[in-house]
Motif scaffolding. Sequence first.
Motif, mmCIF file in Angstrom:
data_model
loop_
_atom_site.group_PDB
_atom_site.id
_atom_site.type_symbol
_atom_site.label_atom_id
_atom_site.label_comp_id
_atom_site.label_asym_id
_atom_site.label_seq_id
_atom_site.Cartn_x
_atom_site.Cartn_y
_atom_site.Cartn_z
ATOM 1 N N PRO A 198 0.322 -22.996 8.915
ATOM 2 C CA PRO A 198 1.790 -22.781 9.365
ATOM 3 C C PRO A 198 2.581 -24.076 9.328
ATOM 4 O O PRO A 198 2.139 -25.195 9.269
ATOM 5 C CB PRO A 198 1.560 -22.350 10.938
ATOM 6 N N GLN A 199 3.731 -23.592 9.008
ATOM 7 C CA GLN A 199 4.792 -24.884 8.940
ATOM 8 C C GLN A 199 5.018 -25.370 10.218
ATOM 9 O O GLN A 199 5.652 -26.581 10.520
ATOM 10 C CB GLN A 199 6.053 -24.078 8.081
ATOM 11 N N TYR A 200 4.861 -24.638 11.443
ATOM 12 C CA TYR A 200 5.033 -25.142 12.845
ATOM 13 C C TYR A 200 3.724 -26.123 13.348
ATOM 14 O O TYR A 200 2.859 -25.938 12.539
ATOM 15 C CB TYR A 200 5.429 -24.144 13.653
ATOM 16 N N GLU A 201 3.897 -26.620 14.394
ATOM 17 C CA GLU A 201 2.706 -27.354 14.794
ATOM 18 C C GLU A 201 1.873 -26.595 15.420
ATOM 19 O O GLU A 201 1.984 -26.041 16.403
ATOM 20 C CB GLU A 201 3.384 -28.516 15.673
ATOM 21 N N LEU A 202 0.524 -26.801 15.047
ATOM 22 C CA LEU A 202 -0.467 -25.808 15.864
ATOM 23 C C LEU A 202 -1.672 -26.726 16.373
ATOM 24 O O LEU A 202 -2.230 -27.238 15.599
ATOM 25 C CB LEU A 202 -1.065 -24.866 14.771
ATOM 26 N N ASN A 203 -1.643 -26.648 17.734
ATOM 27 C CA ASN A 203 -2.645 -27.468 18.277
ATOM 28 C C ASN A 203 -3.660 -26.831 18.982
ATOM 29 O O ASN A 203 -3.237 -25.529 19.542
ATOM 30 C CB ASN A 203 -1.742 -28.236 19.435
ATOM 31 N N PHE A 204 -4.826 -27.329 19.209
ATOM 32 C CA PHE A 204 -5.805 -26.584 20.119
ATOM 33 C C PHE A 204 -6.569 -27.613 21.097
ATOM 34 O O PHE A 204 -6.755 -28.773 20.938
ATOM 35 C CB PHE A 204 -6.933 -26.268 18.993
ATOM 36 N N VAL A 205 -6.657 -26.915 22.304
ATOM 37 C CA VAL A 205 -7.135 -27.676 23.352
ATOM 38 C C VAL A 205 -8.767 -26.900 23.426
ATOM 39 O O VAL A 205 -8.709 -25.694 24.061
ATOM 40 C CB VAL A 205 -6.335 -27.651 24.780
ATOM 41 N N LEU A 261 -19.293 -16.352 11.109
ATOM 42 C CA LEU A 261 -18.803 -17.718 12.145
ATOM 43 C C LEU A 261 -18.356 -16.926 13.568
ATOM 44 O O LEU A 261 -18.561 -17.330 14.721
ATOM 45 C CB LEU A 261 -17.472 -18.419 11.391
ATOM 46 N N GLN A 262 -17.550 -15.930 13.365
ATOM 47 C CA GLN A 262 -16.980 -15.089 14.458
ATOM 48 C C GLN A 262 -17.921 -14.445 15.227
ATOM 49 O O GLN A 262 -18.265 -14.393 16.472
ATOM 50 C CB GLN A 262 -15.557 -14.182 14.180
ATOM 51 N N LEU A 263 -18.936 -13.776 14.642
ATOM 52 C CA LEU A 263 -20.146 -12.886 15.253
ATOM 53 C C LEU A 263 -21.120 -13.880 15.794
ATOM 54 O O LEU A 263 -21.746 -13.668 16.622
ATOM 55 C CB LEU A 263 -20.929 -12.312 13.996
ATOM 56 N N LYS A 264 -21.244 -15.340 15.140
ATOM 57 C CA LYS A 264 -22.052 -16.341 15.924
ATOM 58 C C LYS A 264 -21.451 -16.628 17.271
ATOM 59 O O LYS A 264 -22.147 -16.911 18.035
ATOM 60 C CB LYS A 264 -22.226 -17.485 14.904
ATOM 61 N N ILE A 285 -6.987 -18.529 25.789
ATOM 62 C CA ILE A 285 -7.987 -17.585 25.482
ATOM 63 C C ILE A 285 -9.388 -17.796 26.385
ATOM 64 O O ILE A 285 -9.722 -18.902 26.596
ATOM 65 C CB ILE A 285 -8.625 -17.825 24.282
ATOM 66 N N SER A 286 -9.742 -16.654 27.089
ATOM 67 C CA SER A 286 -10.937 -16.814 28.003
ATOM 68 C C SER A 286 -12.239 -17.229 27.362
ATOM 69 O O SER A 286 -13.019 -17.713 27.777
ATOM 70 C CB SER A 286 -10.830 -15.506 28.960
ATOM 71 N N HIS A 287 -12.397 -16.394 26.302
ATOM 72 C CA HIS A 287 -13.611 -16.286 25.515
ATOM 73 C C HIS A 287 -13.667 -15.623 24.374
ATOM 74 O O HIS A 287 -12.673 -14.926 24.105
ATOM 75 C CB HIS A 287 -14.550 -15.697 26.486
ATOM 76 N N VAL A 335 -14.602 -24.025 22.674
ATOM 77 C CA VAL A 335 -15.159 -24.728 21.296
ATOM 78 C C VAL A 335 -15.483 -23.601 20.703
ATOM 79 O O VAL A 335 -16.073 -22.848 20.753
ATOM 80 C CB VAL A 335 -16.113 -25.661 21.861
ATOM 81 N N GLY A 336 -14.969 -23.717 19.424
ATOM 82 C CA GLY A 336 -15.213 -22.727 18.247
ATOM 83 C C GLY A 336 -13.760 -21.944 17.824
ATOM 84 O O GLY A 336 -13.724 -21.605 16.805
ATOM 85 N N VAL A 337 -12.994 -21.959 18.690
ATOM 86 C CA VAL A 337 -11.692 -21.340 18.331
ATOM 87 C C VAL A 337 -10.995 -21.857 17.201
ATOM 88 O O VAL A 337 -10.290 -21.273 16.299
ATOM 89 C CB VAL A 337 -10.897 -20.922 19.670
ATOM 90 N N LYS A 338 -10.948 -23.237 17.318
ATOM 91 C CA LYS A 338 -10.228 -23.989 16.231
ATOM 92 C C LYS A 338 -10.860 -23.899 14.922
ATOM 93 O O LYS A 338 -10.065 -23.574 13.916
ATOM 94 C CB LYS A 338 -10.314 -25.460 16.715
#
Lengths: 301, 301
Positions: free
Chosen positions: A108-115, B99-102, A58-60, A91-94
């Motif tokens: 989700p039942q699958y593993e969901l990771n965030f970087v 949160l998303q708007l912020k 995700i770019s932004h 930062v914030g997407v998570k």
Amino acid sequence: MNLTILGCYAATPRTFTNPTSQVLEISNRLFLIDCGEGTQVQLRKNKVKFSAINHIFISHLHGDHFYGLIGLISTFNLLNRNNPLTVYGPVGVKEIIKLQLKLSNSWPQYELNFVELSSNQSEVVFEDDKVIVKTIPLKHRIYTNGYLFQEKPKERKLNVAAVQEYQIETCYYQNIKNGKDITLDNGKIIPNELLTFDPPAPKSYAFCSDTVYNEDIVEIINGVDVLYHESTFLESEEVLAEKTMHSTAKQAAKIAKQANVKQLLLGHYSTRYESIESFKDEAQTIFEQTQLSNDGVTFQF
Amino acid sequence: MNLTILGCYAATPRTFTNPTSQVLEISNRLFLIDCGEGTQVQLRKNKVKFSAINHIFISHLHGDHFYGLIGLISTFNLLNRNNPLTVYGPVGVKEIIKLQLKLSNSWPQYELNFVELSSNQSEVVFEDDKVIVKTIPLKHRIYTNGYLFQEKPKERKLNVAAVQEYQIETCYYQNIKNGKDITLDNGKIIPNELLTFDPPAPKSYAFCSDTVYNEDIVEIINGVDVLYHESTFLESEEVLAEKTMHSTAKQAAKIAKQANVKQLLLGHYSTRYESIESFKDEAQTIFEQTQLSNDGVTFQF
């Protein structure tokens, strides 16, 4: 290397245009880049195999680049996904995704990771044996990264006739493909170039959206095979482009030229223009190897 | 009263089916009910005037009922909306949107209000001079409300010939339309029924999705003109319906019959079924006045 444009228009999804999302197939990996609203339907329409997507970049956090992410994550779960999924983004997407999954009681039942990203320097965010992905810090109204996808140098191709002629045993083939010379039993050294052919050149793809005209990225994307650079506006709206921290088609072409890329792909068009042909015309006054992206089009590079 | 079905399928948006969203036009007000991903595109396709929507009612926080909300709120802003917008929904909807708007640094320029719900009793959430909207507490896997939209009793229609015959002055007309008798200068009382005609009966619409079979709602929706009741499954999946806290078409019909509604509208179909005709067939074994909702269809009631 194949690039499928799921959406390449700015601002809002419309009846016949979609916000930003792309699928890059490189070294048999499938990467999803941005995920505007409706991306999951575009994936269906373009017959992309959902389960093959394991990494989303995700770019932004402007809506036209990620409002489809939560829906896709949920749909992966409904489709009984097993593979882990990793989301790369600011930062914030998570927090956004987790909050919605919590309130819908549907983790989700699958593993969901965030970087989560916050650096203003280019950094490696993904690497495996075939591909490396780095950020391209962009300048936009909020924290934004483009992404540079690079194939690693491939192993050399075995010259089958030559290795048979020298009666080299099979167990040495991998060393040869890795570029090593071979010493025969009689002590004679056979240089690698007699035993192999050059591999195909590694491909590279740079995704740069959204950004104001920014020469700082030239060094990072130098020489890439394909540069996707946003061109929200035409030159007539140059002032507006700067004000909203977007680029014109001509500015995208200037970057392509300075970075000596092989091909430029334009996109992120404002929907104010009736036709997108003018974007190509303007860019080609600066950089000839320019193509227009459009929703539902797959490019082979 | 017009009802436009923007989407009436369960779970995920697909190429030709959309998750839940409806536009109810009642007493010249336009209410949006639920807002699955892609709702803003469905609004465009169905030529609904964006700016006429001032109230959005969200049943619950499962994705197929609200993932399109953030996109619509953002698009309203890009379209330079001025009117205030009020979102009604479960506690949490405000936090998700804010949160998303912020994080996208794009708080709308128009007034954005939230009415967050947590009661398990039916309550009035909207009221003006013509319409009243109440919650219908539903039983689902997470906190969920349906909504009951009721026109208020309309003023009586003036019998123009009669008021002229009695030479009643114009200034009394409003009182007559409000149901009052008139005393003439000679002291004679003219009863209202000689001066007016009955007004059209006030219309009412009950939206009930998602819910397991629940007779508690019968009292609230009793006698409504139109009941939209979810029917995710057919009778063959009755066990699954109960497990997932959804209803079958037959159960929807049972509720319609007990509540003595005029018409039943089915929807929220699981995409596992190739055709939706069986939903109608099953429901009509219990309740004859059953219709099938489908994406892009407008019903006039």
